[in-house]
Design an enzyme around this catalytic site. Structure first.
Site, PDB file in Angstrom:
ATOM      1  N   HIS A  42      29.474 -21.973   1.717  1.00 53.04           N
ATOM      2  CA  HIS A  42      31.095 -22.122   1.581  1.00 53.04           C
ATOM      3  C   HIS A  42      31.928 -22.204   2.787  1.00 53.04           C
ATOM      4  CE1 HIS A  42      34.663 -21.183  -0.383  1.00 53.04           C
ATOM      5  NE2 HIS A  42      34.998 -20.114   0.659  1.00 53.04           N
TER       6      HIS A  42
ATOM      7  N   HIS B 257      38.074 -22.265  -7.033  1.00 54.76           N
ATOM      8  CA  HIS B 257      37.842 -20.630  -7.010  1.00 54.76           C
ATOM      9  C   HIS B 257      37.026 -20.522  -8.187  1.00 54.76           C
ATOM     10  CE1 HIS B 257      39.827 -17.148  -4.954  1.00 54.76           C
ATOM     11  NE2 HIS B 257      39.066 -17.780  -4.155  1.00 54.76           N
TER      12      HIS B 257
END
Lengths: 224, 749
Positions: free
Chosen positions: B55, B104
């Site tokens: 990430h 998200h």
């Protein structure tokens, strides 16, 4: 003439309200929640938003902001005050207007172009409209359901203090389709829909919202 | 509780550390040893593990993403490029705009409301940290089938979270996408885009410059939320005295974010800030290491000064906490009192937690003991880089060979009418107003166009009327059939959606949602999509300014459709000349621009038949450019009165959307030269429907001729409430009912 627009922490439509005042021909004055001075304004707008996050009851904390004591005193002395959406909630919490605004009956936030009928053309904020005039302005709220007991509702109706009513659909479960009300004297108005978002044809569904601001400007102007 | 200090790490080299539980591979752990010349402290291990995660480090995607830089088109518009929190483009008159889209996805599946809400919060802080006032948001969303039980859990929660956070923040939500496909059932995609505007001189960067300058952490207090896997480090504190374990999905406070926006803009405009960084993934670890790495190279932090919501948090947890609504600023000592006073005005807590040094090290103390001593670049920028193996899946040939030609095609007027109606009422093409009516599109008073228009458009300068238009698009089925072409089709559609409003496309952002990078087939999809997008941007002459990669979007071994969501931003010098999507005047003439071919691979119609195979529509970016020129020139010269992109569902769907938007109908004639079903439902790219006054035909033909864009008159706007296609037609009431009912019906209650 000067119209103050109060910014609370979490106010969102304060810039829009100031813009609407300017487009209507007035001078907008920024007022700060923590200030206890109205800086000589002739009228006050409490704008939409989520004051203090509205994590408690909407408007319940804003009511205690230092500026509100000045607004309440001014309103009791006849100064025009318009509460839009969160501002309406703050006026109810401040006991300048009766009733309360509760969670929409369908439990969702709703944003739509709402048709209204103007029911009162004598309040400080509605003299520019014709009796029974239909207007379309944006509505956007999560807690816009106006409630009061039957006696209060009957009194509001009997005294002509319902300012505007929802047409076509009731977007939030408000009793008797009430979109806005005023106090006995007619200087304090609470309105759930947003006239400040209908002041330019470029950005609004109409320019119908301007009437609220030109009303108070003509009244404040004539009193001078 | 014993603190693992640097001294202790040196004196106890053989302590076993749970690096694998934190997601670090053996060789990555060995590399940390090599960098530090000793074992890492548990705090250092926490920092490296989170900053070297996929990430934060982009370790699987980096080698491919370089293409966006290598193939960057010549442009003067790019003021800040890839690598900062968000790219910045020049839109003229001294204005700059920054925009970015992020994912998200996983948090939103676990906890739809908070996952989606904090997605908005994170992207808004990215924009804010560039020095810009956020002016609008958009949300590209993808869910499992509309009738799947879990969709009724995830979708309303996501929508309520986006509305609950965005509405409370005072940002208009001006568009996005809502798409349904079985591949997203166990892995919805919740992407969030934010656009912000600033004057050129207000651009700020995330760097800690100036030895002796102070590091200020301000905003919400740091709590135990979002610390996820790091809890294994603090396992010794799983006792009555330890911190309460919080969910690993963060919880948002939009009111605090609103105050953070106002306080940040105030300190930026007062000239009190040397560098600024938001806190998102990896929290303080990320902010301190990136600021130091981008600046003088050194920083010292007193971690015990951090204001906490939970006083029992361990230093490792504080370093990793992903508590929302926090920012980090670099401030000169002589300006710190002014900075703190302005934060106090907005009731935002702020505390000096460190200072910029020239030591070349990021050092962190906890109550006087050194717990971190690392070269910051090794944490923030010199993480591992993987050349993941990638290979075209062996099944790809069979997939492409299985074209939609074998499907039974509507041919009679009745059959075509039924097919069009089925599309109008299908989940993907139905009205999304159930979703978008839960978002405030009016706040700030500058929204010129919002859904269901092709792009969202906001006014940036109230005096001149200068503004921007933004669209996001992707058809994951096209990308599945051909990731290279699919990415280019996403780019082309977004570019077209901006162009139809009369704005000139200027820059690109992207959110690349894919399955596991450890699957060579997925990695091939990714590599192809990036290559397609980079080549496409070069050909269209608009640079990629930044974006986000989201891997591991899969359930078990089954990946989502490759979904490279592309956002295009355009500029318009005067928003009063924006082109709306629909007609207003009866008697106006309707034209179709572009060529219509028999192209149903990956189409909405094939999808409704349960088919996915063949190849996607042909990509012709030269033709897209020419079409854009006609649309923008036609807007500037006042020839075009309305314009609408033709894409999902084809020409018929586009006309239905125009008629429903307008409330009046049209008479459309299907040209003799083309098969009626192909005319109505093919999804050929590089097309748009436009509306002009009848006396403007010669001007239109000249425009099209100049740019070599095929043009065909297909109908006339009428006064009645019917949309007719010659041998069949629809009352608008019927279309409206079919178009507007599916989503409320599925999500009622």
């Amino acid at each position: 003439m000067k119209i103050g627009v109060v910014t609370f922490p979490g106010s969102l439509d304060d810039r829009d309200a100031a813009r609407a005042v300017r487009i209507a021909g007035g001078e907008a004055v920024a007022l700060w929640h923590g200030d206890d001075d109205l800086h000589g304004v002739d009228a006050v707008v409490l704008p939409g938003g989520f004051s203090y996050g509205d994590y408690l009851r909407c408007g319940a904390i804003a009511r205690f902001a230092p500026i509100m004591q000045q607004v309440v005193d001014g309103a009791r002395g006849g100064m025009p005050v318009l509460g839009i959406c969160n501002g309406f909630q703050i006026l109810c919490e401040s006991h300048l207007l009766p009733g309360a605004l509760t969670r929409n009956d369908h439990l969702h936030f709703i944003c739509r172009d709402q048709r209204l009928r103007i029911e009162n053309t004598t309040s400080a904020w509605t003299t520019s409209f014709a009796a029974g005039q239909e207007i379309v302005i944006p509505l956007k709220n999560g807690e816009g359901g106006f409630v009061a007991d039957d006696a209060t509702l009957d009194a509001l109706e009997g005294e002509g203090r319902v300012i505007a009513r929802y047409l076509e659909i009731n977007p939030n479960g408000s009793r008797r389709d009430i979109a806005g009300i005023c106090n006995e004297r007619g200087n304090v108005v609470g309105l759930m829909p947003h006239p400040e978002h209908a002041v330019e044809s470029l950005t609004g569904p109409t320019t119908d919202g301007l009437g609220f601001f030109t009303s108070v400007l003509s009244m404040v102007g004539s009193s001078r | 509780m014993t603190i693992d200090t640097v001294d202790r790490a040196e004196s106890s080299p053989d302590v076993s550390q749970p690096y694998a539980d934190l997601g670090l591979k053996d060789d990555e752990y060995a590399r940390i040893h090599e960098i530090l010349g000793r074992r890492p402290t548990s705090s250092e291990l926490a920092m490296y593990s989170v900053m070297w995660s996929e990430h934060c480090s982009y370790k699987s995607s980096k080698v491919h993403l370089r293409l966006f830089g290598e193939k960057k088109p010549e442009t003067d518009a790019l003021l800040v490029g890839i690598g900062e929190n968000a790219g910045v483009v020049d839109i003229g008159d001294g204005w700059a705009v920054t925009f970015k889209v992020e994912s998200h996805n996983h948090p939103s599946y676990v906890e739809p409301y908070q996952g989606a809400a904090t997605g908005i919060g994170g992207i808004v802080r990215d924009i804010l940290s560039m020095g810009a006032r956020p002016i609008a948001v958009m949300d590209p969303l993808r869910f499992g089938p509309l009738d799947a039980p879990d969709t009724a859990r995830v979708l309303p929660g996501v929508v309520a979270g986006i509305g609950g956070y965005g509405n409370c923040l005072g940002l208009p939500n001006i568009g996005g996408e809502v798409i349904f496909d079985p591949s997203y059932a166990g892995n919805p995609l919740v992407n969030a885009l934010c656009v912000g505007a600033m004057r050129h001189e207000d651009i700020h960067l995330a760097s800690a410059k100036g030895v002796g300058n102070l590091v200020v952490l301000y905003g919400a207090r740091t709590g135990g939320d979002g610390i996820g896997g790091v809890s294994v480090l603090a396992s010794e504190t799983f006792d009555a005295e330890g911190s309460a374990k919080r969910p690993s999905v963060q919880v948002g406070d939009p009111f605090m974010e609103k105050l953070l926006i106002e306080a940040t803009l105030e300190v930026l405009h007062a000239g009190l800030v040397e560098g600024i960084q938001d806190l998102g993934g990896a929290g303080i670890s990320c902010a301190t290491s990136e600021l130091a790495s981008n600046g003088e190279g050194g920083m010292h932090v007193w971690l015990d000064r951090v204001l906490l919501r939970d006083p029992t948090l361990s230093p490792e947890e504080i370093l990793m906490s992903e508590s929302q609504e926090r920012m980090c600023a670099i401030v000169r000592p002589d300006r710190i009192n002014d900075f703190l006073a302005r934060c106090a005005k907005w009731e935002v807590e702020a505390v000096v937690i460190g200072e910029v040094t020239d030591s070349g090290r990021l050092t962190i103390d906890w109550h006087g003991e050194r717990i971190v001593d690392v070269p910051p670049r090794t944490v923030a920028h010199e993480g591992p880089v993987y050349q993941r193996p990638f290979a075209r899946p062996s099944s790809q040939d069979a997939l492409q060979a299985d074209g939609p030609g074998r499907l039974a095609r509507p041919s009679t007027p009745e059959e075509i009418r039924a097919a069009v109606l089925a599309l109008v009422g299908s989940a993907n093409l139905a009205s999304k107003s159930w979703v978008t009516s839960q978002y405030d599109r009016y706040v700030l008073g500058n929204t010129v166009l919002a859904q269901p228009e092709d792009s969202g458009m906001v006014r940036v300068d109230e005096v001149t009327g200068r503004g921007v238009a933004v669209s996001t698009d992707c058809n994951g089925r096209f990308a599945k059939l051909d990731p290279y072409a699919g990415a280019q089709l996403a780019l082309a559609e977004s570019y077209r959606n901006v162009s139809v409003t009369g704005a000139t496309p200027l820059a690109v952002t992207n959110c690349l949602n894919f399955g596991s990078p450890e699957d060579p087939g997925v990695m091939w999809q990714f590599a192809e999509a990036v290559r397609g997008l980079a080549d496409g941007c070069l050909e269209l002459g608009i640079p990629v300014t930044g974006g986000n990669v989201s891997f591991y979007n899969q359930t078990g071994d089954v990946a989502i459709l490759p979904t490279p969501v592309v956002g295009v931003l355009g500029v318009i010098d005067d928003v009063t000349r924006r082109t709306p999507m629909s007609w207003r005047n009866a008697g106006d003439s309707i034209y179709l621009l572009g060529d219509t071919r028999d192209e149903f691979g990956g189409s909405e119609w094939a999808h409704l038949q349960g088919h996915l195979g063949g190849v996607p529509p042909r990509v012709d970016l030269g033709q897209e450019r020419a079409l854009s020129r006609v649309l923008v020139d036609g807007s500037q010269s006042g020839v075009i009165r309305a314009a609408h992109d033709v894409s999902d569902g084809g020409v018929a769907q586009a006309l239905v959307e125009m008629a429903l938007r307008s409330g009046t109908g049209a008479d459309v004639s299907i040209p003799e030269s083309i098969e009626p079903f192909v005319f109505c439902c093919s999804e050929s790219a590089a097309r748009a429907i436009i509306v002009i006054r009848p006396d403007q035909e010669s001007a239109l033909l000249a425009l099209c001729n100049d740019s070599a864009v095929p043009v065909m008159r297909i109908g006339t706007v009428t006064t009645d409430a019917h949309l007719t296609f010659g041998s069949f037609g629809f009352p608008l009431d019927e279309l409206r009912r079919v178009h507007e009912s599916p989503i409320p019906a599925a999500l009622a209650g």
